[in-house]
Write a protein that holds these residues in place. Structure first.
Motif, PDB file in Angstrom:
ATOM      1  N   ALA A 183      32.234  38.967  37.108  1.00  0.00           N
ATOM      2  CA  ALA A 183      32.851  39.895  38.049  1.00  0.00           C
ATOM      3  C   ALA A 183      33.641  40.966  37.298  1.00  0.00           C
ATOM      4  CB  ALA A 183      33.767  39.134  39.013  1.00  0.00           C
ATOM      5  N   ALA A 184      34.292  40.556  36.214  1.00  0.00           N
ATOM      6  CA  ALA A 184      35.027  41.514  35.388  1.00  0.00           C
ATOM      7  C   ALA A 184      34.081  42.554  34.797  1.00  0.00           C
ATOM      8  CB  ALA A 184      35.771  40.779  34.277  1.00  0.00           C
ATOM      9  N   GLU A 185      32.918  42.108  34.326  1.00  0.00           N
ATOM     10  CA  GLU A 185      31.955  43.057  33.757  1.00  0.00           C
ATOM     11  C   GLU A 185      31.397  43.990  34.829  1.00  0.00           C
ATOM     12  OE1 GLU A 185      29.640  42.586  30.417  1.00  0.00           O
ATOM     13  OE2 GLU A 185      30.004  40.438  30.192  1.00  0.00           O
ATOM     14  N   CYS A 186      31.221  43.472  36.041  1.00  0.00           N
ATOM     15  CA  CYS A 186      30.780  44.344  37.139  1.00  0.00           C
ATOM     16  C   CYS A 186      31.784  45.469  37.353  1.00  0.00           C
ATOM     17  CB  CYS A 186      30.624  43.534  38.427  1.00  0.00           C
ATOM     18  SG  CYS A 186      29.188  42.441  38.474  1.00  0.00           S
ATOM     19  N   HIS A 187      33.054  45.117  37.421  1.00  0.00           N
ATOM     20  CA  HIS A 187      34.095  46.127  37.661  1.00  0.00           C
ATOM     21  C   HIS A 187      34.275  47.046  36.452  1.00  0.00           C
ATOM     22  CE1 HIS A 187      35.286  44.719  41.586  1.00  0.00           C
ATOM     23  NE2 HIS A 187      35.385  43.494  41.141  1.00  0.00           N
ATOM     24  N   LEU A 188      33.943  46.547  35.249  1.00  0.00           N
ATOM     25  CA  LEU A 188      33.982  47.409  34.075  1.00  0.00           C
ATOM     26  C   LEU A 188      32.919  48.503  34.203  1.00  0.00           C
ATOM     27  CD1 LEU A 188      35.270  47.816  31.247  1.00  0.00           C
ATOM     28  CD2 LEU A 188      33.414  46.395  30.333  1.00  0.00           C
ATOM     29  N   ASP A 189      31.719  48.114  34.637  1.00  0.00           N
ATOM     30  CA  ASP A 189      30.651  49.108  34.840  1.00  0.00           C
ATOM     31  C   ASP A 189      31.007  50.086  35.955  1.00  0.00           C
ATOM     32  OD1 ASP A 189      28.977  48.143  32.841  1.00  0.00           O
ATOM     33  OD2 ASP A 189      28.049  46.662  34.163  1.00  0.00           O
ATOM     34  N   LEU A 190      31.776  49.608  36.943  1.00  0.00           N
ATOM     35  CA  LEU A 190      32.162  50.448  38.077  1.00  0.00           C
ATOM     36  C   LEU A 190      33.453  51.219  37.812  1.00  0.00           C
ATOM     37  CD1 LEU A 190      31.349  47.922  40.936  1.00  0.00           C
ATOM     38  CD2 LEU A 190      30.030  49.948  40.304  1.00  0.00           C
ATOM     39  N   LYS A 191      33.978  51.075  36.573  1.00  0.00           N
ATOM     40  CA  LYS A 191      35.191  51.792  36.147  1.00  0.00           C
ATOM     41  C   LYS A 191      36.376  51.498  37.066  1.00  0.00           C
ATOM     42  CE  LYS A 191      32.720  55.535  33.807  1.00  0.00           C
ATOM     43  NZ  LYS A 191      31.628  54.603  33.491  1.00  0.00           N
ATOM     44  N   ALA A 192      36.640  50.207  37.234  1.00  0.00           N
ATOM     45  CA  ALA A 192      37.779  49.737  38.016  1.00  0.00           C
ATOM     46  C   ALA A 192      38.629  48.828  37.127  1.00  0.00           C
ATOM     47  CB  ALA A 192      37.309  48.984  39.261  1.00  0.00           C
ATOM     48  N   PRO A 193      39.409  49.404  36.195  1.00  0.00           N
ATOM     49  CA  PRO A 193      40.122  48.598  35.185  1.00  0.00           C
ATOM     50  C   PRO A 193      41.095  47.584  35.764  1.00  0.00           C
ATOM     51  CG  PRO A 193      40.876  50.894  35.181  1.00  0.00           C
ATOM     52  CD  PRO A 193      39.646  50.845  36.020  1.00  0.00           C
ATOM     53  N   ARG A 194      41.714  47.905  36.893  1.00  0.00           N
ATOM     54  CA  ARG A 194      42.668  46.948  37.462  1.00  0.00           C
ATOM     55  C   ARG A 194      41.955  45.649  37.855  1.00  0.00           C
ATOM     56  NH1 ARG A 194      46.579  48.932  42.198  1.00  0.00           N
ATOM     57  NH2 ARG A 194      47.201  50.259  40.447  1.00  0.00           N
ATOM     58  N   GLN A 195      40.783  45.775  38.482  1.00  0.00           N
ATOM     59  CA  GLN A 195      40.011  44.591  38.860  1.00  0.00           C
ATOM     60  C   GLN A 195      39.473  43.873  37.628  1.00  0.00           C
ATOM     61  OE1 GLN A 195      40.502  43.526  41.699  1.00  0.00           O
ATOM     62  NE2 GLN A 195      39.083  44.348  43.233  1.00  0.00           N
ATOM     63  N   VAL A 196      39.126  44.653  36.602  1.00  0.00           N
ATOM     64  CA  VAL A 196      38.645  44.029  35.364  1.00  0.00           C
ATOM     65  C   VAL A 196      39.730  43.133  34.790  1.00  0.00           C
ATOM     66  CG1 VAL A 196      37.836  44.432  33.013  1.00  0.00           C
ATOM     67  CG2 VAL A 196      37.102  45.950  34.852  1.00  0.00           C
ATOM     68  N   ARG A 197      40.957  43.643  34.733  1.00  0.00           N
ATOM     69  CA  ARG A 197      42.053  42.861  34.172  1.00  0.00           C
ATOM     70  C   ARG A 197      42.316  41.609  34.993  1.00  0.00           C
ATOM     71  NH1 ARG A 197      47.129  46.620  33.067  1.00  0.00           N
ATOM     72  NH2 ARG A 197      47.849  44.705  32.055  1.00  0.00           N
ATOM     73  N   ARG A 198      42.241  41.741  36.318  1.00  0.00           N
ATOM     74  CA  ARG A 198      42.509  40.583  37.194  1.00  0.00           C
ATOM     75  C   ARG A 198      41.488  39.477  36.948  1.00  0.00           C
ATOM     76  NH1 ARG A 198      41.084  38.802  42.458  1.00  0.00           N
ATOM     77  NH2 ARG A 198      39.750  40.612  42.862  1.00  0.00           N
ATOM     78  N   PHE A 199      40.210  39.828  36.943  1.00  0.00           N
ATOM     79  CA  PHE A 199      39.183  38.806  36.766  1.00  0.00           C
ATOM     80  C   PHE A 199      39.134  38.291  35.326  1.00  0.00           C
ATOM     81  CE2 PHE A 199      37.379  40.546  40.751  1.00  0.00           C
ATOM     82  CZ  PHE A 199      37.165  39.352  41.422  1.00  0.00           C
ATOM     83  N   THR A 200      39.435  39.160  34.353  1.00  0.00           N
ATOM     84  CA  THR A 200      39.412  38.709  32.964  1.00  0.00           C
ATOM     85  C   THR A 200      40.518  37.705  32.703  1.00  0.00           C
ATOM     86  OG1 THR A 200      38.477  40.819  32.237  1.00  0.00           O
ATOM     87  CG2 THR A 200      39.494  39.446  30.559  1.00  0.00           C
ATOM     88  N   GLU A 201      41.675  37.914  33.286  1.00  0.00           N
ATOM     89  CA  GLU A 201      42.768  36.950  33.134  1.00  0.00           C
ATOM     90  C   GLU A 201      42.352  35.582  33.657  1.00  0.00           C
ATOM     91  OE1 GLU A 201      46.121  38.627  35.107  1.00  0.00           O
ATOM     92  OE2 GLU A 201      46.477  40.168  33.577  1.00  0.00           O
ATOM     93  N   GLN A 202      41.638  35.571  34.781  1.00  0.00           N
ATOM     94  CA  GLN A 202      41.164  34.303  35.321  1.00  0.00           C
ATOM     95  C   GLN A 202      40.097  33.687  34.412  1.00  0.00           C
ATOM     96  OE1 GLN A 202      39.825  35.224  39.281  1.00  0.00           O
ATOM     97  NE2 GLN A 202      41.839  35.910  39.960  1.00  0.00           N
ATOM     98  N   ALA A 203      39.207  34.526  33.879  1.00  0.00           N
ATOM     99  CA  ALA A 203      38.132  34.022  33.026  1.00  0.00           C
ATOM    100  C   ALA A 203      38.669  33.452  31.716  1.00  0.00           C
ATOM    101  CB  ALA A 203      37.131  35.140  32.736  1.00  0.00           C
ATOM    102  N   LEU A 204      39.767  33.999  31.215  1.00  0.00           N
ATOM    103  CA  LEU A 204      40.334  33.560  29.941  1.00  0.00           C
ATOM    104  C   LEU A 204      41.432  32.520  30.104  1.00  0.00           C
ATOM    105  CD1 LEU A 204      40.575  37.000  28.109  1.00  0.00           C
ATOM    106  CD2 LEU A 204      38.994  35.133  27.593  1.00  0.00           C
ATOM    107  N   SER A 205      41.663  32.081  31.322  1.00  0.00           N
ATOM    108  CA  SER A 205      42.779  31.166  31.576  1.00  0.00           C
ATOM    109  C   SER A 205      42.580  29.807  30.916  1.00  0.00           C
ATOM    110  CB  SER A 205      42.983  30.979  33.086  1.00  0.00           C
ATOM    111  OG  SER A 205      41.804  30.426  33.678  1.00  0.00           O
TER     112      SER A 205
END
Length: 554
Positions: A448-470
């Motif tokens: 999901a983070a990579e999807c938002h990265l492609d869609l240029k939505a950094p706030r969502q990228v950070r939110r999902f990446t934090e969950q992925a790296l938890s």
């Protein structure tokens, strides 16, 4: 360097005229495609003129790059024989067939195993170097459509063509599994049904020699054979080129299938932890040629055959995935096509969907997002009412990745929402397939983070990446490294250079522990994004840390 051919190559001249490509234009396209593959080519219009008027055949990867360049302009695959260059490679179409007949499907798959392994033993990149640049996303069209129309063969029973003496069973066992006189392992795998579930085990046929396997707890990938120094493991003894086929067909039982499934389980673990280019992962093609091929060419009941095709399909898809991870796109495509055909013989619809999802990820990664959407949606539609909730969630997630790469935010959002909904409906007691063991909410969040990265939505990228790296893990090391790079990019796009460099440094450290061209490419992309800050000490330090990774072979 080129070699002479008899007379002008009229076929090449005709197709060039049809495509509207000049000699200079073709030379430029071939050089560019070569550069994408790490090749330095210096063809010009005079080179092309020699190919056409004198019939000279360029060596190495050039014929396939020529076909790829013309195919890109025409919008369809261009086989070498159409442009008069079929003699440049003895098997340019290897692995691309999706035969309707089961026997032909076995032949197509085992021929791919044979040629790949022979090329690896010969060194210099084997057949994949000569096929470099021949990846064509349109080659997936026929396999996908045939699988959608009929995802299961009516019968796969294979009768023995001759009675095999008992000693042949022993010799065949040695060729099939690298073991000598080993007993049949308990806990045989059950064959998958059309719903991807497990059925009841069947006994091996009485009075028939069966292909024996290594003892309990010993995988085919690390069975009897040559010791590997420092690892306590051993590579299976390899028979001669024809020994696996010199005996009458073996009678295959569930115990043999069980060993193939154990090998697939080991390979999945190695791939996740060490990357597709690690020596452990590279043993999968060996396993397919030496272990799976003799069994596929043996005799078996329909029930055992279904299970055998399913296990072989899993290993074949894994070989494709590992090739994809190491940048061998041509090998990956061919293994994926054969895996889909084997899954059809297994009557395992969810497994076929998983192969289509792998094709989709490759197409998306290669820049063919629309085709990636089609392939993922094919997996989704054919599995409605068949696959588990967790499986459906993964298929919708792959679809979301393709939509996002195509910059279709509404479609990507809808697919992500559906994927999350399916995942929430999944339960621990569901009959999820073993190959889906990697998929959890952490993986969902990462994609999901990579999807938002492609869609240029950094706030969502950070939110999902934090969950992925938890929950960092030593089991999925490559995934952890990829997530760190995505996190670094998100921090950079949010204006946090310090955080971006910190995450990038951790990603480089992880990438240095594995062998994955894909992970290296992620790091390379991060460094490219950091170029505007090239004079910053933190960026200079990160670039220096990454230098050994970028110059080392993948």
């Amino acid at each position: 360097m080129s070699r002479e051919q008899r007379g002008p190559n009229d076929k090449l001249g005709t197709v060039l005229a049809l495509a509207g490509i000049s000699n200079a234009g073709l030379a430029r396209r071939v050089n560019d495609l070569g550069a994408q593959r790490g090749l330095t080519l210096r063809y010009d219009k005079t080179s092309v003129a020699r190919w056409v008027s004198k019939g000279m055949v360029p060596q190495g990867a050039a014929p396939h790059l020529i076909a790829a360049a013309i195919g890109a302009k025409l919008g369809r695959p261009v086989p070498l024989h159409e442009i008069g260059l079929a003699d440049a490679d003895p098997a340019p179409e290897v692995g691309l067939a999706f035969p309707r007949d089961v026997g032909e499907a076995v032949r197509s798959a085992t021929e791919l195993y044979r040629l790949d392994l022979a090329g690896r033993r010969a060194g210099s990149g084997g057949i994949w170097q000569s096929l470099a640049g021949s990846f064509s996303v349109s080659a997936y069209a026929t396999p996908a459509s045939r699988w959608l129309i009929s995802p299961a063969d009516p019968s796969v029973e294979r009768a023995s063509t001759a009675a095999a003496p008992a000693q042949h069973g022993t010799q065949g066992a040695r060729g099939a599994s690298g073991a000598q006189g080993a007993s049949t392992a308990p806990g045989a795998a059950h064959p998958p049904s059309a719903h991807g579930k497990q059925g009841a085990p069947a006994k091996d046929a009485p009075g028939q020699p069966t292909a024996t396997a290594p003892g309990p707890g010993t995988s085919l990938l690390v069975g009897h054979g040559t010791p590997v120094p420092g690892h306590g493991l051993s590579i299976p003894v390899q028979p001669g080129p024809d020994s696996a086929y010199a005996v009458s067909p073996l009678r295959v039982g569930h115990s043999d299938v069980s060993k193939l499934r154990e090998a697939a389980q080991d390979a999945r673990r190695w791939d996740s932890k060490y990357g597709g280019g690690d020596w452990r992962s590279s043993m999968v093609p060996e396993c397919l040629r030496v272990d799976a091929a003799p069994l596929l060419l043996g005799s078996y009941s329909d029930e055992v055959g279904r299970a055998l095709f399913g296990a072989s399909a899993e290993l074949t898809r894994l070989a494709g995935w590992m090739a994809f991870d190491t940048g061998q796109q041509e090998a990956a495509q061919r293994y994926y096509i054969q895996a889909l055909r084997l899954a059809r013989a297994a009557a395992d619809v969810p497994l076929g969907g998983y192969v289509l999802a792998s094709m989709s990820l490759q197409a998306t990664y290669r820049g063919f997002a629309d085709e990636g959407v089609d392939l993922a949606q094919a997996a989704v539609e054919r599995n409605r009412g068949l696959a588990t909730a967790r499986t459906m969630s993964f298929f919708r997630l792959v679809e979301a990745r393709a939509h996002a790469k195509a910059n279709d935010a509404p479609a990507a959002g809808a697919a992500l929402k559906a994927a999350e909904g399916w995942l929430e409906r999944s339960r621990d007691g569901d009959a999820d397939p073993s190959w889906l063991g990697f998929y959890s909410y952490d993986r969902f969040a990462a994609d999901a983070a990579e999807c938002h990265l492609d869609l240029k939505a950094p706030r969502q990228v950070r939110r999902f990446t934090e969950q992925a790296l938890s929950r960092p893990t030593e089991e999925f090391v490559r995934s952890h490294g990829l997530r760190l790079v995505v996190s670094a990019v998100a921090e950079l796009e949010s204006g946090n250079l310090d955080a971006a460099c910190a995450a990038g440094t951790r990603a480089v450290e992880v990438a240095g522990r594995i062998s994955s061209a894909r992970t290296t490419e992620y790091v390379r992309d991060l460094l490219h994004r950091l170029e505007p800050y090239g004079d910053e000490p933190r960026v200079v330090e990160l670039r220096e840390r990454a230098r050994p990774l970028l110059v080392a072979p993948a």
